[in-house]
Design a protein around this motif. Structure first.
Motif, PDB file in Angstrom:
ATOM      1  N   PRO A  47      -6.655   6.773  -4.022  1.00 44.23           N
ATOM      2  CA  PRO A  47      -7.559   6.858  -2.864  1.00 44.23           C
ATOM      3  C   PRO A  47      -9.029   6.611  -3.194  1.00 44.23           C
ATOM      4  O   PRO A  47      -9.743   5.990  -2.400  1.00 44.23           O
ATOM      5  CB  PRO A  47      -7.325   8.275  -2.345  1.00 44.23           C
ATOM      6  N   ALA A  48      -9.468   7.055  -4.365  1.00 41.05           N
ATOM      7  CA  ALA A  48     -10.864   6.862  -4.736  1.00 41.05           C
ATOM      8  C   ALA A  48     -11.206   5.397  -4.971  1.00 41.05           C
ATOM      9  O   ALA A  48     -12.383   5.027  -4.993  1.00 41.05           O
ATOM     10  CB  ALA A  48     -11.191   7.677  -5.996  1.00 41.05           C
ATOM     11  N   ARG A  56      -8.414   7.853   3.713  1.00 43.15           N
ATOM     12  CA  ARG A  56      -9.552   8.769   3.680  1.00 43.15           C
ATOM     13  C   ARG A  56      -9.136  10.205   4.003  1.00 43.15           C
ATOM     14  O   ARG A  56      -9.606  11.158   3.373  1.00 43.15           O
ATOM     15  CB  ARG A  56     -10.623   8.292   4.664  1.00 43.15           C
ATOM     16  N   GLU A 115      -7.164  11.603   1.014  1.00 41.31           N
ATOM     17  CA  GLU A 115      -8.060  11.958  -0.094  1.00 41.31           C
ATOM     18  C   GLU A 115      -8.759  13.282   0.186  1.00 41.31           C
ATOM     19  O   GLU A 115      -8.901  14.128  -0.714  1.00 41.31           O
ATOM     20  CB  GLU A 115      -9.083  10.854  -0.313  1.00 41.31           C
ATOM     21  N   SER A 116      -9.178  13.487   1.424  1.00 39.45           N
ATOM     22  CA  SER A 116      -9.864  14.734   1.777  1.00 39.45           C
ATOM     23  C   SER A 116      -8.932  15.938   1.666  1.00 39.45           C
ATOM     24  O   SER A 116      -9.387  17.070   1.508  1.00 39.45           O
ATOM     25  CB  SER A 116     -10.432  14.644   3.200  1.00 39.45           C
ATOM     26  N   VAL A 156      -3.658  12.345  -4.448  1.00 42.01           N
ATOM     27  CA  VAL A 156      -4.239  11.596  -5.562  1.00 42.01           C
ATOM     28  C   VAL A 156      -3.575  10.241  -5.794  1.00 42.01           C
ATOM     29  O   VAL A 156      -4.082   9.423  -6.563  1.00 42.01           O
ATOM     30  CB  VAL A 156      -4.175  12.415  -6.869  1.00 42.01           C
TER      31      VAL A 156
END
Length: 214
Positions: free
Chosen positions: A65-66, A174, A177-178, A182
């Motif tokens: 996700p990052a 998004r 991820e929040s 991972v």
């Protein structure tokens, strides 16, 4: 290598024994218990007609996700209010739309009624999720998949209007991820997902992460 024939038990052969194309086993069923066991091992079903075929490709196409990439044009789409993002409003409808979507280079679909019933059962038990793009009260794009722990296993997506599936995917990544997810499994390579930041990792690295995060 030989293909393994599954029986009534929930046992799968080691994923390292898969064929070079990733095919591991045939047979079995699409029960909730078997599907959850398969995903935790990095295995997924994919077949046109019976018997059920089970796969675990190497390398594996994934998105962290990052590492999500959002183009300038998509940032505009995300900000202009063209679409509304919803989760789990129309799970079965998303699957049906994915089933009916025309895909370049494919004559048919692996999303048959047996698959739809099986994943709808997973959805009803809280394991399968849909992320959706709506426009003027109509479902116009989205995706579905399985969520186990901190991993989301993407299955398929569709878009009835330009950028709808990308909108739903970006918003969903998004949100995941929040919430601490991972790893997003994309299974096999597509240029569409590569443009959004997905990349290959080894099957060994993938299954190691599943052991840690599922």
């Amino acid at each position: 290598m030989p293909l393994y024939l599954l029986d009534h038990t929930l046992t799968f052969p080691p994923v390292e024994l898969a064929e070079p194309d990733g095919m591991l086993a045939v047979g079995g069923d699409l029960s909730t218990e078997r599907l959850l066991k398969a995903y935790r091992l990095g295995i997924f079903p994919w077949y046109d007609e019976p018997p059920i075929c089970w796969w675990c490709p190497d390398p594996r196409f994934v998105l962290f996700p990052a590492e999500l990439k959002v183009s300038k044009s998509m940032r505009t789409v995300l900000q202009n209010g063209r679409f509304e993002f919803r989760v789990n409003y129309a799970f079965r409808e998303v699957m049906t739309a994915c089933q009916q979507a025309r895909r370049r280079g494919q004559d048919g679909t692996w999303i048959n009624e047996e698959i739809i019933d099986a994943y709808t059962a997973l959805h009803e038990q809280g394991y399968a999720w849909s992320a959706e793009a709506w426009q003027q009260g109509q479902l116009v794009g989205g995706l579905y998949g399985i969520r186990l722990g901190k991993v989301f296993f993407g299955e398929s997506m569709f878009s009835a209007v330009s950028n709808a599936s990308k909108f739903a995917f970006i918003q969903w990544v998004r949100q995941l991820e929040s919430e601490g997810v991972v790893l997003i499994d994309c299974q096999v390579h597509t240029e569409h997902l590569e443009s959004l930041g997905a990349r290959f990792i080894s099957r060994e690295s993938f299954t190691t992460m599943l052991d840690q995060y599922c």
